[in-house]
Design a protein around this motif. Structure first.
Motif, short mmCIF file in Angstrom:
data_model
loop_
_atom_site.label_atom_id
_atom_site.label_comp_id
_atom_site.label_asym_id
_atom_site.label_seq_id
_atom_site.Cartn_x
_atom_site.Cartn_y
_atom_site.Cartn_z
N ILE B 34 13.17 -43.96 -55.24
CA ILE B 34 12.61 -43.44 -53.98
C ILE B 34 11.17 -42.97 -54.21
CG2 ILE B 34 12.82 -41.61 -52.23
CD1 ILE B 34 15.88 -42.00 -52.58
N LEU B 35 10.92 -42.34 -55.37
CA LEU B 35 9.55 -41.91 -55.68
C LEU B 35 8.62 -43.13 -55.71
CD1 LEU B 35 9.80 -39.23 -58.51
CD2 LEU B 35 9.97 -38.96 -56.06
N VAL B 38 8.18 -44.55 -52.07
CA VAL B 38 7.29 -43.76 -51.21
C VAL B 38 5.84 -44.02 -51.61
CG1 VAL B 38 6.56 -41.40 -50.66
CG2 VAL B 38 8.98 -41.98 -50.65
N SER B 39 5.59 -43.99 -52.91
CA SER B 39 4.22 -44.19 -53.37
C SER B 39 3.70 -45.57 -52.97
CB SER B 39 4.20 -43.96 -54.88
OG SER B 39 3.32 -44.79 -55.52
N GLU B 40 4.54 -46.60 -53.13
CA GLU B 40 4.13 -47.97 -52.77
C GLU B 40 3.93 -48.12 -51.26
OE1 GLU B 40 3.65 -50.92 -54.72
OE2 GLU B 40 3.36 -49.29 -56.15
N GLU B 42 3.21 -45.80 -49.08
CA GLU B 42 2.03 -45.06 -48.62
C GLU B 42 0.76 -45.87 -48.88
OE1 GLU B 42 1.98 -41.09 -50.20
OE2 GLU B 42 3.36 -40.39 -48.64
N ASP B 43 0.70 -46.51 -50.07
CA ASP B 43 -0.48 -47.31 -50.40
C ASP B 43 -0.57 -48.56 -49.52
OD1 ASP B 43 -1.13 -45.50 -52.26
OD2 ASP B 43 -0.49 -46.65 -54.00
N THR B 48 1.27 -41.42 -44.57
CA THR B 48 1.71 -40.32 -45.43
C THR B 48 3.15 -40.02 -45.04
OG1 THR B 48 -0.51 -39.44 -45.44
CG2 THR B 48 1.24 -37.94 -46.14
N ILE B 49 4.02 -40.06 -46.03
CA ILE B 49 5.45 -39.80 -45.74
C ILE B 49 5.75 -38.35 -46.10
CG2 ILE B 49 7.82 -40.51 -46.21
CD1 ILE B 49 6.67 -43.26 -46.98
N THR B 51 7.93 -34.89 -46.77
CA THR B 51 9.24 -34.69 -47.41
C THR B 51 10.37 -34.70 -46.40
OG1 THR B 51 8.00 -33.19 -48.80
CG2 THR B 51 10.36 -33.27 -49.16
N VAL B 52 10.09 -34.19 -45.21
CA VAL B 52 11.15 -34.08 -44.21
C VAL B 52 11.69 -35.46 -43.82
CG1 VAL B 52 9.52 -34.04 -42.27
CG2 VAL B 52 11.73 -32.95 -42.01
N ILE B 54 12.36 -37.76 -45.94
CA ILE B 54 13.17 -38.32 -47.03
C ILE B 54 14.62 -37.90 -46.87
CG2 ILE B 54 13.37 -38.53 -49.55
CD1 ILE B 54 10.30 -38.01 -49.50
N ILE B 55 15.26 -38.59 -45.97
CA ILE B 55 16.68 -38.36 -45.71
C ILE B 55 17.38 -39.72 -45.75
CG2 ILE B 55 16.52 -36.21 -44.38
CD1 ILE B 55 16.42 -37.92 -41.84
N GLU B 75 2.20 -42.22 -35.16
CA GLU B 75 1.85 -40.79 -35.13
C GLU B 75 0.49 -40.53 -35.79
OE1 GLU B 75 5.12 -38.69 -36.87
OE2 GLU B 75 6.49 -39.27 -35.25
#
Lengths: 533, 76
Positions: B34-35, B38-40, B42-43, B48-49, B51-52, B54-55, B75
């Motif tokens: 998941i880390l 998210v990083s991939e 976002e790039d 920007t993702i 934390t909220v 990440i469910i 958004e």
């Protein structure tokens, strides 16, 4: 004499819970809410006395901070809607900072109380040790506080509510009584499960009428918990207490047996308590989250922690691991590290930093002692080692043509994970870190099979009969767990079985408790272990 | 969507991303995946993702991930 100190005490099981259920059954919806609230307050008072003031003040504080956050969010939404597009980013950032301060203040109060009451004696003792090591004659008085029952569980639940309001996962509750019931619901206030507002607050406030099916399923679940606790956990206590108190008198093999017995005891005690909590909730028609999912079927340590004390694990994941690993600096680190170290080791760098913080918190959450911190670091090291060696083990199993899904390999993984957990629990239970290390050393270097051969293992506190009874019930629990792993739930099937079948089983359980329960002369029931955390 | 599937396949191959709807609940993706994800994301998608987001509900399938990306893009 009837006592009320835990969910297993006669006062709770024979008087408190039945009276509460009876009044709940007789009341209307509003009355049912009052009954639950009142009994929750009385339960806390019965165990913690005047420390109920903590519960009341803390609930008021949580309620206030939730509303404060909500008001700021509402105001910010209105401002954003009215503002021109180019100003929105700055407005959003300002509101975010404002909310962060409110959240920080609200959490500081909750965690501040916990830190002072639970950790200041540990901190001061270590400070004094440091002074003495530095040759200073100065020492501080070690404070001693009475802890409200379940304060660690309560704090986590209260903090999760504030986090969720801040993240707008739930709305702040304007109804103080609904929030109070969510925070203090008596079957879970002492030992969890740590519930989220979205999971239980509204169903508790709904207070549905009592239903026969729920009542029977709840009783069934509670009986299962009683079997685990009274027949296994309390019986094992005799041997565990002797070995852990005077480990220097025992052979390494006896220490190994005691470590395994303690792991079983801890599981039976805590999962039994959860059966009582979830079962009591079920009687009223509530569905509390599960805390255990047959952890000893786990093939790896991370999987074990997904199945053991689930609500604590998910709390750490949601409120520590992800916020840390998703913070800007660590995200950047992941992005850079992925380019240099590849897709496996890249995210491991930031993940390990976050994981380290989680395990420091996890260890210290269990208690303020070095042995608990060691326990946390032990599991952190095991998980890290697993992550670091994963590519190698993948290659190795591939080269040796070992099927990772074959039964022998899965069994090997399950046994290995179980043994590693037992070693961790040895340090967890030992009377201090020094004793833990000495016990581990003795287990590794001074083990002979003699106590098993000459039968002295049966003279440490548990007789052959005790071992036989424990093994018998563990066998039954293993079969029930195995069936559950395959999706077969005996409890639900039993509830649908013919009345004679059901009652034969129910009477069988009662008889088993009376005949095999570890009570009476020679037995001292162990205090619920997790209530102490 | 193609780009998302490429990212997912790079992070964790051997998963049928078009049909799997329990990537988290079924333990197909662990926390380290998941880390990376998210990083991939976002790039790749310039988002920007928080934390909220990440469910499990947002991460259980490629479709749900794509919906989250679209929403976060809108958004701004």
């Amino acid at each position: 004499m009837l006592s009320f100190s835990s969910y297993f005490s006669s006062g709770y099981l024979a008087v408190y819970l039945p009276v509460c259920v009876l009044l709940y059954a007789l009341a209307g919806q509003r009355g049912r809410r009052v009954v639950l609230l009142l009994f929750s307050a009385v339960c806390f008072w019965a165990v913690s006395g005047k420390l109920i003031a903590y519960l009341l003040l803390s609930t008021l504080s949580i309620h206030h901070f939730g509303l404060w956050l909500s008001d700021v969010q509402d105001r910010s939404k209105a401002e954003l809607a009215a503002a021109p597009k180019e100003e929105r980013k700055a407005l959003r950032a300002r509101a975010q900072t404002h909310q962060r301060w409110i959240l920080a203040l609200g959490l500081s109060i909750q965690f501040g109380i916990l830190l002072v009451l639970k950790y200041s004696p540990f901190a001061v003792t270590n400070l004094n040790n440091l002074f003495s090591a530095l040759g200073l004659s100065y020492s501080l008085r070690v404070p001693r506080f009475l802890l409200p029952i379940g304060i660690s569980f309560y704090t986590m639940q209260a903090a999760s509510y504030l986090f969720d309001v801040y993240r707008q996962k739930c709305s702040a509750d304007r109804n103080l009584f609904r929030l109070a019931l969510f925070l203090g619901f008596f079957p879970q206030v002492m030992e969890g499960p740590i519930c989220r507002y979205g999971q239980t607050a509204h169903q508790l406030w709904e207070a549905p009428p009592l239903r026969y099916q729920n009542f029977m399923l709840g009783l069934q679940r509670m009986s299962y918990g009683l079997l685990k606790k009274m027949i296994i956990a309390d019986r094992l206590n005799l041997l565990i207490k002797n070995v852990f108190t005077h480990y220097e008198n025992y052979d390494g093999i006896a220490i190994a047996v005691a470590a395994v017995c303690y792991t079983i005891q801890l599981y039976m005690d805590f999962s039994g308590t959860m059966d009582l909590a979830v079962g009591a909730g079920q009687i009223f028609g509530f569905q509390l989250p599960e805390n255990f999912q047959r952890p000893f079927f786990s093939r790896t340590i991370p999987e074990f922690w997904q199945r053991w004390h689930i609500t604590l694990g998910t709390w750490f994941k949601d409120y520590i691991f992800y916020p840390l690993s998703m913070s800007k600096p660590l995200k950047k680190l992941t992005s850079k590290a992925r380019k240099r170290l590849g897709s496996h080791y890249g995210p491991l760098v930031a993940g390990t930093i976050a994981l380290f913080c989680v395990w420091v918190c996890n260890g210290l959450w269990h208690g303020s002692a070095w042995s608990y911190l060691f326990f946390g670091m032990y599991h952190f090291a095991l998980i890290l080692l697993g992550n670091l060696t994963q590519p190698v083990t993948d290659k190795l199993t591939g080269a040796l043509h070992i099927s990772r899904t074959s039964l022998p390999y899965r069994c090997f993984q399950i046994v290995r994970t179980g043994l590693l957990v037992c070693i961790g629990e040895l340090f967890f239970r030992a009377n201090g870190l020094r004793a833990g290390l000495a016990m581990f050393e003795r287990m590794v270097t001074a083990s002979t099979l003699e106590p098993l051969r000459n039968g002295t293992i049966f003279q440490i506190g548990m007789s052959r009969k005790d071992f036989f009874i424990v093994a018998l019930l563990l066998g039954a629990i293993f079969v029930i767990g195995l069936l559950q792993e395959r999706g077969i739930h005996l409890g639900t099937r039993l509830a649908q079985a013919l009345i004679p079948v059901r009652f034969v089983v129910y009477y069988g359980v009662i008889l088993a408790l009376i005949i095999f329960g570890a009570y009476g002369d020679g037995y001292v029931p162990v205090d619920p272990i997790y209530a102490g955390f | 969507m193609e780009e998302l599937l490429t990212i997912l396949n790079e992070i964790q191959p051997d998963v049928d991303y078009l049909n799997c709807d329990e990537l988290i609940d079924g333990h197909y993706l662990d926390s380290l995946d998941i880390l990376s994800l998210v990083s991939e994301m976002e790039d790749a998608f310039d988002i920007t993702i928080p934390t909220v987001e990440i469910i499990p509900d947002n991460f259980n399938s490629a479709q749900r991930l794509w919906e989250m990306i679209q929403r976060l893009r809108e958004e701004g």
